[in-house]
Write an enzyme that holds these catalytic residues in place. Structure first.
Site, PDB file in Angstrom:
ATOM      1  N   GLY A  89       3.743  -2.810  -1.233  1.00 27.61           N
ATOM      2  CA  GLY A  89       4.016  -3.545  -2.456  1.00 27.61           C
ATOM      3  C   GLY A  89       2.831  -3.562  -3.402  1.00 27.61           C
ATOM      4  O   GLY A  89       3.002  -3.647  -4.618  1.00 27.61           O
ATOM      5  N   LYS A 148       7.859 -13.626   5.260  1.00 24.44           N
ATOM      6  CA  LYS A 148       7.889 -12.166   5.410  1.00 24.44           C
ATOM      7  C   LYS A 148       8.619 -11.721   6.689  1.00 24.44           C
ATOM      8  O   LYS A 148       8.833 -10.522   6.886  1.00 24.44           O
ATOM      9  CB  LYS A 148       6.461 -11.616   5.427  1.00 24.44           C
ATOM     10  CG  LYS A 148       5.650 -11.967   4.170  1.00 24.44           C
ATOM     11  CD  LYS A 148       6.261 -11.366   2.928  1.00 24.44           C
ATOM     12  CE  LYS A 148       5.558 -11.819   1.652  1.00 24.44           C
ATOM     13  NZ  LYS A 148       4.122 -11.587   1.635  1.00 24.44           N
ATOM     14  N   SER A 205      -2.609  -9.821  -1.971  1.00 18.28           N
ATOM     15  CA  SER A 205      -3.051 -11.201  -2.140  1.00 18.28           C
ATOM     16  C   SER A 205      -3.442 -11.847  -0.819  1.00 18.28           C
ATOM     17  O   SER A 205      -4.436 -12.592  -0.758  1.00 18.28           O
ATOM     18  CB  SER A 205      -1.955 -12.014  -2.831  1.00 18.28           C
ATOM     19  OG  SER A 205      -0.767 -12.031  -2.062  1.00 18.28           O
ATOM     20  N   ASP A 233      -4.493  -6.543   7.645  1.00 13.83           N
ATOM     21  CA  ASP A 233      -3.813  -6.246   6.392  1.00 13.83           C
ATOM     22  C   ASP A 233      -2.589  -7.136   6.273  1.00 13.83           C
ATOM     23  O   ASP A 233      -2.127  -7.723   7.252  1.00 13.83           O
ATOM     24  CB  ASP A 233      -3.402  -4.772   6.365  1.00 13.83           C
ATOM     25  CG  ASP A 233      -3.201  -4.219   4.957  1.00 13.83           C
ATOM     26  OD1 ASP A 233      -3.160  -5.027   4.009  1.00 13.83           O
ATOM     27  OD2 ASP A 233      -3.082  -2.989   4.820  1.00 13.83           O
ATOM     28  N   GLY A 234      -2.042  -7.220   5.069  1.00 13.97           N
ATOM     29  CA  GLY A 234      -0.812  -7.952   4.847  1.00 13.97           C
ATOM     30  C   GLY A 234       0.396  -7.067   5.077  1.00 13.97           C
ATOM     31  O   GLY A 234       0.291  -5.902   5.466  1.00 13.97           O
ATOM     32  N   ALA A 235       1.579  -7.629   4.838  1.00 11.48           N
ATOM     33  CA  ALA A 235       2.823  -6.870   4.944  1.00 11.48           C
ATOM     34  C   ALA A 235       3.849  -7.484   4.016  1.00 11.48           C
ATOM     35  O   ALA A 235       3.796  -8.685   3.708  1.00 11.48           O
ATOM     36  CB  ALA A 235       3.339  -6.865   6.380  1.00 11.48           C
ATOM     37  N   GLU A 265      -3.681   2.536   3.453  1.00  6.65           N
ATOM     38  CA  GLU A 265      -3.456   1.511   4.472  1.00  6.65           C
ATOM     39  C   GLU A 265      -2.983   2.121   5.784  1.00  6.65           C
ATOM     40  O   GLU A 265      -3.429   1.722   6.860  1.00  6.65           O
ATOM     41  CB  GLU A 265      -2.438   0.486   3.961  1.00  6.65           C
ATOM     42  CG  GLU A 265      -2.985  -0.421   2.876  1.00  6.65           C
ATOM     43  CD  GLU A 265      -1.934  -1.291   2.231  1.00  6.65           C
ATOM     44  OE1 GLU A 265      -2.303  -2.324   1.652  1.00  6.65           O
ATOM     45  OE2 GLU A 265      -0.728  -0.946   2.293  1.00  6.65           O
ATOM     46  N   LYS A 273       5.318  -1.937   4.095  1.00  3.78           N
ATOM     47  CA  LYS A 273       4.108  -2.185   3.341  1.00  3.78           C
ATOM     48  C   LYS A 273       4.095  -1.290   2.107  1.00  3.78           C
ATOM     49  O   LYS A 273       4.856  -0.333   2.025  1.00  3.78           O
ATOM     50  CB  LYS A 273       2.856  -1.901   4.196  1.00  3.78           C
ATOM     51  CG  LYS A 273       2.616  -2.963   5.266  1.00  3.78           C
ATOM     52  CD  LYS A 273       1.371  -2.673   6.088  1.00  3.78           C
ATOM     53  CE  LYS A 273       0.140  -2.403   5.273  1.00  3.78           C
ATOM     54  NZ  LYS A 273      -0.160  -3.494   4.303  1.00  3.78           N
TER      55      LYS A 273
END
Length: 258
Positions: free
Chosen positions: A103, A128, A35, A88-90, A110, A101
């Protein structure tokens, strides 16, 4: 307008917008999954519409679809060969910028893309940040053949490692096991606390049937932390102190699709 967003989504967008400012004309960019990464892709799409030239290497099919939708040129990693930056997200990050990472189920792609980049930038909301990794379940990608045997091997390995709990569940999609873009399954390790992430990562990846795990260690260079009031804070291993960018986050043209 971002006034319509929840504080968490406003924080995600603030981090994504600040990270998009790090992308320069002509760069080859790894595009994360999830997201928060979706906000980043949309911000980069607006930059492309304004004249910025960039090439994106997505880490999942859904990211590739979104990137094409917003006008980003998409290529494979083999075509790009090497990337200037991956953003990227985490699911978690600690003070040393080590990450959990996966999820979103794309941890294998990734990690490959992140390690094929000059720099990895993580975008995340402040929730986070953790002192010790492990509250978020650690994803482990395994091949479908004999996955229950692989699970048993992981249980044996965990018995000798510094973790708080040792529950393992298979990730599902409805009634069936979740399937990654590479056709594999994911086991989620509910560990509570990971005392030695490097030792755990090495132990997991040494097991037959394990493809990769969601510990991203010594890979991330910068974390952009978004806050609900629109601020974005940069945490960089090379910086003496975090830098901040303030102000209310602006609008993007599409709603986030989780």
């Amino acid at each position: 307008m971002t006034d319509d967003l929840s504080p968490t989504d406003r924080a995600k967008f603030a981090a994504a917008r600040r990270a998009a400012d790090l992308v320069e004309d002509g760069m080859r960019v790894g595009l994360g999954t999830g997201s928060t990464a979706a906000w980043l892709v949309r911000c980069l799409g607006e930059a492309v519409a304004a004249g910025t030239r960039l090439t994106g290497v997505p880490t999942s099919r859904r990211t590739a679809e979104l990137a094409r939708e917003v006008g980003i040129e998409v290529v494979t990693l083999d075509e790009a060969r090497w990337l200037d930056v991956t953003i990227d997200g985490a699911d978690e990050f600690d003070g040393a910028l080590n990450l959990i990472k996966g999820g979103g189920g794309a941890l294998l792609h990734e990690k490959i893309v992140a390690t094929a980049s000059d720099r990895m930038v993580v975008i995340a909301d402040a929730g986070k940040a953790v002192e010790t990794l492990g509250a978020f379940p650690l994803p482990v990608e395994v091949i479908p053949f004999g996955w229950q045997t692989t699970r048993a091997l992981i249980e044996e390995a965990l018995a000798g490692l510094d973790v708080a709990t040792r529950e393992i569940t298979i990730r599902t999609n409805g009634a069936a096991p979740f399937v990654t873009d590479e056709g594999n399954h994911i086991l989620d390790l509910h560990l509570g606390r990971i005392g030695d992430p490097h030792r755990l990562s090495a132990a997991l990846n040494a097991l037959p049937g394990v493809v990769e795990n969601g510990l991203f260690l010594d890979i991330c260079d910068t974390v952009v932390v978004g806050h609900g009031d629109g601020r974005a804070e940069l945490r960089d291993l090379d910086a003496a102190a975090p830098a901040q960018a303030g102000g209310a986050a602006g609008a993007v043209s599409r709603d986030l699709d989780d």
